[in-house]
Design a protein around this motif. Structure first.
Motif, PDB file in Angstrom:
ATOM      1  N   ARG A   1     -10.585  20.844  19.691  1.00  0.00           N
ATOM      2  CA  ARG A   1     -10.110  20.532  21.046  1.00  0.00           C
ATOM      3  C   ARG A   1     -10.773  21.456  22.074  1.00  0.00           C
ATOM      4  N   ARG A   2     -10.846  22.742  21.766  1.00  0.00           N
ATOM      5  CA  ARG A   2     -11.462  23.708  22.688  1.00  0.00           C
ATOM      6  C   ARG A   2     -12.948  23.411  22.881  1.00  0.00           C
TER       7      ARG A   2
ATOM      8  N   GLY B   1     -17.350  20.872  26.500  1.00  0.00           N
ATOM      9  CA  GLY B   1     -18.447  19.929  26.692  1.00  0.00           C
ATOM     10  C   GLY B   1     -19.305  19.649  25.474  1.00  0.00           C
ATOM     11  N   PHE B   2     -18.917  20.175  24.301  1.00  0.00           N
ATOM     12  CA  PHE B   2     -19.674  19.900  23.081  1.00  0.00           C
ATOM     13  C   PHE B   2     -19.304  18.519  22.538  1.00  0.00           C
TER      14      PHE B   2
ATOM     15  N   ALA C   1      -7.736  14.664  20.637  1.00  0.00           N
ATOM     16  CA  ALA C   1      -8.220  16.014  20.954  1.00  0.00           C
ATOM     17  C   ALA C   1      -9.688  16.022  21.363  1.00  0.00           C
ATOM     18  N   GLY C   2     -10.313  14.837  21.419  1.00  0.00           N
ATOM     19  CA  GLY C   2     -11.722  14.755  21.802  1.00  0.00           C
ATOM     20  C   GLY C   2     -12.675  14.910  20.639  1.00  0.00           C
ATOM     21  N   ILE C   3     -12.147  14.746  19.412  1.00  0.00           N
ATOM     22  CA  ILE C   3     -12.954  14.904  18.193  1.00  0.00           C
ATOM     23  C   ILE C   3     -13.230  13.535  17.587  1.00  0.00           C
ATOM     24  N   ASN C   4     -14.491  13.261  17.269  1.00  0.00           N
ATOM     25  CA  ASN C   4     -14.852  12.024  16.587  1.00  0.00           C
ATOM     26  C   ASN C   4     -14.492  12.185  15.106  1.00  0.00           C
TER      27      ASN C   4
END
Length: 266
Positions: free
Chosen positions: A17-18, A23-24, A42-45
């Motif tokens: 998440r961090r 922006g990664f 959490a923005g993780i694929n």
């Protein structure tokens, strides 16, 4: 930059998440389909990957098409043998080499070190007869055969959020009141990994991740009981139990400034 995390549990999910917030492009593994939505949120694929000990799952090879691979799967000591964990890491090493991953960050443990009753540093060798955890030793032995640039992070007792020092012992009988602790807050582990990826810390080597301060168990557990409103532990003999004090001096000498330098602030 693409970052993959093998093992999106308590630490890996928060790390992913961090990194996504920074922006990664983040990919992460989970062993259950039910957690895929949690990773996505959490923005993780997400990718399904289970090390049994050979890898099984769905399209997991994409995880290894990355710039940085973070391996964060601790040994399941009650469920599997130390050798099983060594095999898990061996297969991950093979996948990383097969896909020519340029850089790997391996989350290990200070249980690599024996219970010397004194200070240990990154140069202290393991001793299986005196408290070193065999699974951790075997895991490190396998991952060090990588062709990629490798950073090994030996983390102390991971705390933060719902993991509060001493809470498990609330109202229970325990020992080792005068034994020093080797704790680290999850926020600091995440911050160190972020700095490693950004190039603010060296790309290769071994680092102990522990708070600079090592108060005794009684002091920490009773302070946390007061702060978080749970029952004090009930202390019994012996005052000291087999232990060591893990030095984090190498990390501070590299210029790292801890967010939580003492467990008393957790």
């Amino acid at each position: 930059m693409k970052v993959s995390i093998v093992g999106c549990g308590w630490l890996g999910l928060a790390l992913g998440r961090r990194l996504a917030e920074e922006g990664f492009a983040v990919m992460g593994s989970t062993t259950s389909k039910e957690k895929c939505d949690l990773l996505s949120d959490a923005g993780i694929n997400p990718f399904l990957l289970k090390m049994d000990p050979m890898p099984t799952g769905e399209n997991f090879n994409a995880l290894f098409q990355t710039d940085v691979l973070v391996i964060n799967i601790p040994p399941e000591r009650k469920k599997n043998t130390p050798e099983f964990y060594g095999e898990q890491i061996k297969y991950l090493k093979y996948l990383a080499d097969q896909h020519k991953v340029p850089r790997v960050i391996f989350v290990s443990s200070t249980s690599y070190y024996p219970n010397t009753g004194d200070w240990v540093t990154e140069t202290t060798n393991f001793d299986l007869e005196n408290g070193s955890t065999k699974a951790v030793v075997l895991g490190e032995r396998e991952i060090r055969q990588l062709e990629a640039k490798l950073t090994v992070l030996r983390c102390g007792g991971l705390m933060g959020e719902d993991r509060i020092p001493g809470k498990w012992f609330a109202g229970k009988v325990t020992s080792g009141a005068s034994t020093p602790v080797n704790y680290i807050h999850r926020d600091d582990v995440i911050n160190v990994i972020l700095q490693l990826i950004k190039g603010d810390l060296p790309e290769e080597g071994t680092l102990n991740l522990v708070c600079p301060e090592h108060p005794i168990r009684k002091e920490v557990h009773e302070a946390m009981a007061h702060k978080h409103n749970f029952d004090q532990p009930i202390w019994e003999a012996p005052e000291l139990i087999d232990s060591k004090k893990v030095s984090g001096k190498k990390l501070t000498d590299l210029g790292y400034s801890f967010l939580k330098p003492t467990p008393l602030d957790f």
